[in-house]
Scaffold this active site. Structure first.
Site, short mmCIF file in Angstrom:
data_model
loop_
_atom_site.label_atom_id
_atom_site.label_comp_id
_atom_site.label_asym_id
_atom_site.label_seq_id
_atom_site.Cartn_x
_atom_site.Cartn_y
_atom_site.Cartn_z
N CYS A 80 0.83 -1.21 0.00
CA CYS A 80 0.00 0.00 0.00
C CYS A 80 0.87 1.26 0.00
CB CYS A 80 -0.90 -0.01 1.23
SG CYS A 80 -1.88 1.48 1.35
N CYS A 86 -0.78 6.03 7.09
CA CYS A 86 -2.10 5.58 7.54
C CYS A 86 -1.96 4.63 8.72
CB CYS A 86 -2.81 4.89 6.37
SG CYS A 86 -4.33 4.06 6.80
N CYS A 89 -3.49 -0.50 8.23
CA CYS A 89 -2.86 -1.82 8.10
C CYS A 89 -1.44 -1.77 8.67
CB CYS A 89 -2.82 -2.23 6.64
SG CYS A 89 -4.45 -2.40 5.94
N CYS A 167 -6.85 1.59 -1.49
CA CYS A 167 -6.79 0.89 -0.22
C CYS A 167 -7.00 -0.59 -0.49
CB CYS A 167 -7.86 1.42 0.73
SG CYS A 167 -7.90 0.51 2.28
N TYR A 320 -25.02 -9.53 23.88
CA TYR A 320 -24.40 -8.60 22.94
C TYR A 320 -24.71 -9.08 21.51
CZ TYR A 320 -21.59 -7.83 27.18
OH TYR A 320 -21.17 -7.63 28.47
N GLU A 341 -29.26 -6.81 23.43
CA GLU A 341 -28.38 -5.88 22.73
C GLU A 341 -28.82 -4.46 23.12
OE1 GLU A 341 -25.84 -5.55 20.28
OE2 GLU A 341 -26.38 -3.42 20.39
N ASP A 389 -20.41 -11.93 23.18
CA ASP A 389 -19.65 -11.30 22.09
C ASP A 389 -19.61 -9.77 22.31
OD1 ASP A 389 -18.44 -10.60 19.73
OD2 ASP A 389 -20.05 -11.26 18.42
N CYS A 416 -12.96 -9.58 20.25
CA CYS A 416 -12.07 -8.89 19.29
C CYS A 416 -10.92 -8.21 20.04
CB CYS A 416 -12.85 -7.88 18.46
SG CYS A 416 -13.73 -6.68 19.45
C1 LIG Z 1 -18.80 -7.13 18.87
S1 LIG Z 1 -20.46 -6.67 18.65
C2 LIG Z 1 -21.19 -8.26 18.41
C3 LIG Z 1 -22.56 -8.25 17.82
C4 LIG Z 1 -23.05 -9.59 17.27
N1 LIG Z 1 -22.85 -10.67 18.21
C5 LIG Z 1 -22.43 -9.90 15.94
O1 LIG Z 1 -21.62 -10.82 15.83
O2 LIG Z 1 -22.74 -9.18 14.97
C6 LIG Z 1 -20.89 -6.15 20.25
C7 LIG Z 1 -22.32 -5.66 20.38
O3 LIG Z 1 -22.56 -5.37 21.76
C8 LIG Z 1 -23.40 -4.24 21.84
N2 LIG Z 1 -23.24 -3.74 23.23
C9 LIG Z 1 -22.30 -2.93 23.73
N3 LIG Z 1 -22.42 -2.82 25.07
C10 LIG Z 1 -23.48 -3.61 25.42
C11 LIG Z 1 -24.10 -3.94 26.65
N4 LIG Z 1 -23.66 -3.46 27.82
N5 LIG Z 1 -25.15 -4.78 26.64
C12 LIG Z 1 -25.61 -5.29 25.46
N6 LIG Z 1 -25.08 -5.01 24.27
C13 LIG Z 1 -24.01 -4.19 24.24
C14 LIG Z 1 -22.93 -3.36 20.72
O4 LIG Z 1 -23.93 -2.45 20.35
C15 LIG Z 1 -22.64 -4.40 19.62
O5 LIG Z 1 -23.78 -4.63 18.84
#
Ligand SMILES: C[S@@+](CC[C@H](N)C(=O)[O-])C[C@H]1O[C@@H](n2cnc3c(N)ncnc32)[C@H](O)[C@@H]1O
Length: 459
Positions: A80, A86, A89, A167, A320, A341, A389, A416
């Site tokens: 790149c 940037c 990456c 990019c 989540y 969520e 998640d 993540c």
């Molecule tokens: C990494 S994403 C995962 C979403 C989903 N599992 C996916 O794979 O698409 C984390 C999610 O948690 C939500 N979030 C953040 N804080 C939260 C909380 N305290 N309670 C519930 N959801 C939450 C965010 O809005 C987001 O949608």
């Protein structure tokens, strides 16, 4: 020049010989001069280099790579042109094999160092076959340069915009649309937002595409709702790019680093675009989270659902849950799925996604996972498996405590951020859970970010 074996009196702008052992989360090579740790952009593990010391703190410093004396076999020339400026990456100077080794080591070392797990068995990172244009989403900041609107990415650790022409990890079509919008802003004299002066109009443009059918959503993030030329701009984008099925205005008038404001207005087409994963269709709204690498997301979800080992009789919690992706895919093999969520639009999407896929054994609610899980507990819901998640900051301690109190037999944690993952897993491990499996998945090639699925079971 000084030797790397003893810690000499360190002097700024002097050259030192440094041996590198690893790469940190920002992609900086980590080396040592005696007991002093030094971080150097562009250096790789097992390399030895001459480094100019440019910043000295108490126990660590930063250096500039002057000359490589021993070269990593994985080193490549970054493809790149924006690589040095940037901040995106940060692993483009290493080939994919080397990058995967770094990610594997990051996961293992972090689980051992922060999580205090011993000799953790980590599966090989699930890699991508073709990493070009893997991202389905871009969020490009807009700014001014010489009186003209520009777009690009932020220069590393700054909010200066580097104009981007190409990019590798986004599609050429996405950049073409951004360029078109930039030209419209110049033609209709819509100035870009200036963070320092808190003046100007266009702040960011977000574009998301569906790999299922090529549909695209464009979100224009602006500081005010009433912009005279908005209709003509919208028409021109829609006419030039028929694949753009949704154009949304987002108003963000705050002094903030947060990209999206609270107010959304659909200017053209639908409020959502539809993508498909694992055989199900998913509507995605502008403010809803959706994984950015759909090819790897299928592998990630498959791993998570395999870890749950569902037989059809289980009560499952999807914490989540975003737009309900994991829960809906798991619902095919579960008795009932409960999802929570915090983003309202995401739950609206999740409910619609259940409907369009004819899934009835799911229930999604808006709320915080840490609050909702207690309600489910009080309602007598006895979960067999919980998918967790969370965002990068990981889980709230209260949430983990409730999982422990509920004695949920299996926790499948998708993360993540391996540092917060390690912290949270330690809490579970100290209260009766055992680490059973660790599977990194490369969702973000050419960057240091690494996604991980972990199975914890009650002893
Ligand atoms: C990494 S994403 C995962 C979403 C989903 N599992 C996916 O794979 O698409 C984390 C999610 O948690 C939500 N979030 C953040 N804080 C939260 C909380 N305290 N309670 C519930 N959801 C939450 C965010 O809005 C987001 O949608």
């Amino acid at each position: 020049m000084n030797n790397m074996n003893d810690t000499p009196q360190l002097i700024k702008n002097e050259n030192y010989k440094v041996e590198f052992s690893s790469v940190n989360h920002e992609g900086l090579g980590v080396g040592r001069i005696g007991n002093f740790t030094i971080f150097v952009f562009g250096a790789l593990p097992n390399e030895v280099a001459i480094v100019k010391l440019i910043k000295i703190q108490k126990n660590y410093g930063y250096g500039k790579l002057e000359k490589i004396l021993k070269r990593s076999p994985y080193r490549v020339n970054p493809i790149c042109p924006h690589y040095t400026g940037c901040g995106g990456c940060n692993l483009m100077h290493i080939n994919y094999e080397g990058e995967l080794k770094i990610k594997y080591n990051t996961v293992k070392e972090t689980l051992e160092r922060i999580g205090k797990f011993e000799a953790v068995e980590v599966n090989d990172v699930i890699k991508m076959d073709n990493t070009a244009g893997y991202r389905n989403k871009i969020q490009a900041p807009f700014g001014m340069e010489n009186g003209k609107v520009i777009f690009g990415f932020f220069r590393k650790r700054t909010h200066d915009i580097i104009p981007i022409k190409e990019c590798f990890i986004h599609t050429p079509q996405t950049l073409d649309i951004l360029n078109f919008i930039k030209n419209l802003c110049n033609e209709y004299r819509i100035p870009a937002y200036n963070e320092e002066k808190h003046q100007g109009i266009i702040r960011h443009v977000l574009i998301r595409d569906s790999r299922k059918n090529g549909d695209m959503m464009v979100v224009l993030v602006v500081t005010k709702e009433n912009i005279t030329e908005l209709n003509v701009i919208t028409e021109k984008i829609a006419k030039r790019y028929p694949q753009v099925k949704s154009i949304i205005l987002n108003v963000n008038s705050e002094r903030t680093n947060v990209i999206l404001g609270k107010k959304f207005k659909t200017l053209y087409g639908k409020d959502v675009i539809v993508d498909s994963l694992g055989g199900l269709d998913f509507e995605i709204g502008a403010s809803s989270f959706y994984q950015v690498n759909p090819v790897q997301t299928e592998k990630l979800y498959r791993t998570a659902i395999n870890y749950a080992n569902l037989t059809g009789n289980e009560i499952v919690i999807d914490a989540y849950c975003g737009i309900g992706t994991i829960g809906l895919l798991a619902s095919k093999k579960a008795k009932m799925v409960y999802g929570v969520e915090v983003v309202e639009e995401a739950i609206k999407n999740a409910n619609k996604n259940a409907q369009i896929n004819n899934i009835t054994n799911v229930s999604f609610v808006v709320g915080k996972s840490e609050v909702q899980i207690k309600k489910w507990d009080q309602e007598g819901i006895k979960a067999d498996v919980i998918f967790v998640d969370p965002p990068r900051k990981g889980c709230d301690q209260e949430f983990l405590n409730t999982i422990i109190e509920m004695e949920i037999p299996k926790v499948v944690y998708v993360s993540c951020n391996v540092a917060t993952l390690a912290r949270d897993l330690r809490i579970l491990a100290d209260s009766g859970y055992e680490l059973k499996a660790v599977q990194p998945v490369d969702m973000f090639p050419h960057t240091t970010h690494v996604e991980c699925v972990v199975l914890m079971s009650r002893k």
